[in-house]
Design an enzyme around this catalytic site. Sequence first.
Site, PDB file in Angstrom:
ATOM      1  N   ALA A  18      79.040 -97.062  63.077  1.00 25.58           N
ATOM      2  CA  ALA A  18      78.979 -96.314  64.275  1.00 25.58           C
ATOM      3  C   ALA A  18      78.715 -94.709  64.024  1.00 25.58           C
ATOM      4  O   ALA A  18      78.203 -93.872  64.901  1.00 25.58           O
ATOM      5  CB  ALA A  18      80.396 -96.189  64.912  1.00 25.58           C
ATOM      6  N   PHE A  20      64.333-103.170  67.636  1.00 24.94           N
ATOM      7  CA  PHE A  20      64.672-103.294  69.251  1.00 24.94           C
ATOM      8  C   PHE A  20      63.670-102.606  70.054  1.00 24.94           C
ATOM      9  O   PHE A  20      64.311-102.135  71.430  1.00 24.94           O
ATOM     10  CB  PHE A  20      66.363-102.588  69.228  1.00 24.94           C
ATOM     11  CG  PHE A  20      67.173-103.824  68.810  1.00 24.94           C
ATOM     12  CD1 PHE A  20      67.531-104.586  69.637  1.00 24.94           C
ATOM     13  CD2 PHE A  20      67.555-103.563  67.428  1.00 24.94           C
ATOM     14  CE1 PHE A  20      68.761-105.482  69.396  1.00 24.94           C
ATOM     15  CE2 PHE A  20      68.700-104.680  67.221  1.00 24.94           C
ATOM     16  CZ  PHE A  20      69.082-105.525  68.054  1.00 24.94           C
ATOM     17  N   HIS A  70      58.319 -95.438  57.375  1.00 25.45           N
ATOM     18  CA  HIS A  70      59.984 -95.295  58.096  1.00 25.45           C
ATOM     19  C   HIS A  70      60.142 -94.096  57.300  1.00 25.45           C
ATOM     20  O   HIS A  70      59.909 -93.594  56.291  1.00 25.45           O
ATOM     21  CB  HIS A  70      60.923 -96.565  57.555  1.00 25.45           C
ATOM     22  CG  HIS A  70      60.515 -97.468  58.534  1.00 25.45           C
ATOM     23  ND1 HIS A  70      59.747 -98.278  58.452  1.00 25.45           N
ATOM     24  CD2 HIS A  70      61.356 -97.888  59.651  1.00 25.45           C
ATOM     25  CE1 HIS A  70      59.627 -99.259  59.631  1.00 25.45           C
ATOM     26  NE2 HIS A  70      60.716 -99.115  60.301  1.00 25.45           N
ATOM     27  N   LYS A 124      65.729 -95.379  54.662  1.00 24.11           N
ATOM     28  CA  LYS A 124      65.697 -96.964  54.621  1.00 24.11           C
ATOM     29  C   LYS A 124      65.464 -97.444  53.363  1.00 24.11           C
ATOM     30  O   LYS A 124      64.699 -97.017  52.575  1.00 24.11           O
ATOM     31  CB  LYS A 124      64.265 -97.148  55.428  1.00 24.11           C
ATOM     32  CG  LYS A 124      64.336 -98.556  55.926  1.00 24.11           C
ATOM     33  CD  LYS A 124      63.347 -99.157  56.825  1.00 24.11           C
ATOM     34  CE  LYS A 124      63.134-100.436  57.288  1.00 24.11           C
ATOM     35  NZ  LYS A 124      64.177-100.832  57.682  1.00 24.11           N
TER      36      LYS A 124
END
Length: 263
Positions: free
Chosen positions: A9, A125, A152, A156
């Site tokens: 989160a 997504f 990226h 990453k």
Amino acid sequence: MKRVLVNGARGKMGEEVVKLIDRKEDLELAGAVDLVDVDEDIGELLSLSGEVEIETDLKLAIADKSPDVIVDFTTPQVVMENIKTGLEAGVDMVVGTTGITEVDIENLEVLAMETETNIIIAPNFAIGAILMMEFSKMAAKYLDQAEIIELHHDQKLDAPSGTAIKTAELINQVRKNKKVEKDVIEKIPGARGGEQEGLNIHSVRLPGLVAHQEVIFGGVGQTLKIRHDSIDRRSFMPGVKLAIDKLKNIDGVVYGLDNLMKF
């Protein structure tokens, strides 16, 4: 209303998922799991409504919060263990963490069947990225020589990206000439990038980038470039919401957001 637990989160993607849940009336943040800011209220940290304290133990959080869905944006090193924990607890999952292999997916298909759960795994997504991959597959029917450049942010960990691997798979499904003899001398090993069935993939990692990919096709006297750029992580959220909404309409494991869309 679906109760969603966000694993990872406090990561950049995880935070965007928490904000997405806060914006949607049909979603409720059931729990937040991370190794950062433990016991802090994630709503307060992100200036959002509600009070949800960050926990460290996914298994305990599931038992305590009873979520309908787990959204996982963690790291390749722990994602399979996270998925096992979620599915064995009987919770459906949406996973955006990359690094999941074909063998992993085969194992998850068995686990999902045994636990009667559903899971959607997506390398990307962003709706535009899905279109980029589909357009690349279309182009590969006519221009079968191509290379992929994916770029990226420097945090990453895995390379190439899941999107690049998925794009290569789609292209290789349809292109006629996969094996091309290349008499190449690499003065620096790896200069031509990685290779998948004759298709080269190049990875760039730099600060300032988010998620970008370009597929370059070459033919006699011509080239074609198909590119997608995510300049803000909020670009991924419509796809995350689509996956959450579609979980009950699938059976077992779905890999790739393209399988939830009509073309």
